[in-house]
Design a protein around this motif. Structure first.
Motif, short mmCIF file in Angstrom:
data_model
loop_
_atom_site.label_atom_id
_atom_site.label_comp_id
_atom_site.label_asym_id
_atom_site.label_seq_id
_atom_site.Cartn_x
_atom_site.Cartn_y
_atom_site.Cartn_z
N ILE A 81 35.40 39.86 49.60
CA ILE A 81 36.30 40.86 49.03
C ILE A 81 37.68 40.27 48.75
O ILE A 81 38.25 40.47 47.68
CB ILE A 81 36.40 42.10 49.96
CG1 ILE A 81 35.06 42.87 49.93
CG2 ILE A 81 37.55 43.02 49.53
CD1 ILE A 81 34.99 44.05 50.87
N VAL A 82 38.24 39.53 49.68
CA VAL A 82 39.62 39.05 49.53
C VAL A 82 39.72 37.93 48.50
O VAL A 82 40.59 37.94 47.63
CB VAL A 82 40.19 38.58 50.89
CG1 VAL A 82 41.54 37.91 50.71
CG2 VAL A 82 40.32 39.79 51.83
N THR A 83 38.79 36.98 48.56
CA THR A 83 38.91 35.80 47.69
C THR A 83 38.13 35.92 46.38
O THR A 83 38.40 35.19 45.43
CB THR A 83 38.38 34.55 48.41
OG1 THR A 83 36.97 34.75 48.67
CG2 THR A 83 39.11 34.30 49.72
N GLY A 84 37.14 36.80 46.35
CA GLY A 84 36.28 36.92 45.17
C GLY A 84 35.24 35.81 45.07
O GLY A 84 34.52 35.72 44.09
N ALA A 94 35.11 39.89 54.97
CA ALA A 94 34.42 41.08 54.45
C ALA A 94 33.78 40.78 53.10
O ALA A 94 34.38 40.08 52.27
CB ALA A 94 35.39 42.23 54.33
N HIS A 95 32.57 41.30 52.89
CA HIS A 95 31.84 41.04 51.65
C HIS A 95 31.52 42.34 50.92
O HIS A 95 31.35 43.39 51.54
CB HIS A 95 30.51 40.34 51.95
CG HIS A 95 30.66 38.96 52.46
ND1 HIS A 95 30.74 38.66 53.80
CD2 HIS A 95 30.78 37.77 51.81
CE1 HIS A 95 30.88 37.35 53.95
NE2 HIS A 95 30.91 36.79 52.77
N SER A 96 31.41 42.23 49.59
CA SER A 96 30.93 43.32 48.74
C SER A 96 29.56 42.96 48.20
O SER A 96 29.30 41.79 47.90
CB SER A 96 31.83 43.49 47.50
OG SER A 96 32.98 44.20 47.80
N LEU A 97 28.75 43.98 48.03
CA LEU A 97 27.53 43.85 47.22
C LEU A 97 27.82 44.54 45.90
O LEU A 97 28.09 45.74 45.89
CB LEU A 97 26.34 44.51 47.93
CG LEU A 97 25.07 44.70 47.09
CD1 LEU A 97 24.53 43.39 46.55
CD2 LEU A 97 23.99 45.42 47.92
N VAL A 98 27.82 43.76 44.84
CA VAL A 98 28.09 44.30 43.50
C VAL A 98 26.77 44.27 42.74
O VAL A 98 26.15 43.21 42.61
CB VAL A 98 29.14 43.45 42.76
CG1 VAL A 98 29.45 44.04 41.40
CG2 VAL A 98 30.41 43.34 43.60
#
Ligand SMILES: [Zn+2]
Length: 167
Positions: free
Chosen positions: A27-30, A74-78
């Motif tokens: 999330i923070v770094t992309g 923290a991670h996103s699932l896109v």
């Protein structure tokens, strides 16, 4: 999301699976930690959705089954489309902190005929209660165009619990 949609379209172009693409990002770094496309038919496995493939790549690469483990960013699932019943569960088990979707479940069902499965009617709240932020409808039109592209390309629509049909 542009990347997830691009993956879904590429999967259609290459005829390597259903029109679904997913990405796991920090999330923070992309930073991209995993990518996935639907591989159900080519690999004869009903578990290989874009979301589960992306989660598996990320967790395997990071050597941790929990993307929300202590000390882990923290991670996103896109994902190009709303997760089906299975992938909604996989989202909860993955440890991601955010889910970002493109096309809605009803978009998927009305455009392609793929079955989203017995998903909880209040699945967003279920995920939020587990600490997962839910962001829906990002680039929804572009995501739907990817689904329409699959149908127009004559893509195969399978459904484990329904009669098979082809557009
Ligand atoms: Zn799924």
């Amino acid at each position: 999301m542009e990347y997830a949609i691009k993956l879904s379209r590429r999967n259609t172009e290459e005829q390597t699976g259903g029109p679904f693409g997913s990405v796991i990002v920090e999330i923070v770094t992309g930073l991209v930690k995993g990518v996935g496309v639907n591989r159900v038919v080519p690999l004869s496995c009903p578990l290989l959705h874009g979301e589960t493939m992306a989660i598996a790549m990320a967790t395997t690469n990071l050597k941790n089954f929990n993307l929300g483990a202590e000390g882990m960013p923290a991670h996103s699932l896109v994902t190009s489309a709303q997760p089906c019943a299975m992938c909604c569960g996989a989202t909860a088990w993955s440890g991601v902190k955010r889910l970002v979707t493109g096309a809605s479940g009803s978009d998927v069902e009305s455009i392609t005929g793929f079955d989203e499965g017995p998903i909880h009617p209040n699945w967003q709240r279920q995920l939020r209660q587990r600490g997962i932020e839910v962001v829906e409808g990002v680039l929804r039109n572009e995501a739907c165009e990817g689904l329409e592209f699959y149908v127009a390309s004559g893509g195969f629509v399978y459904n484990g619990s329904k009669r098979r049909r082809r557009f």
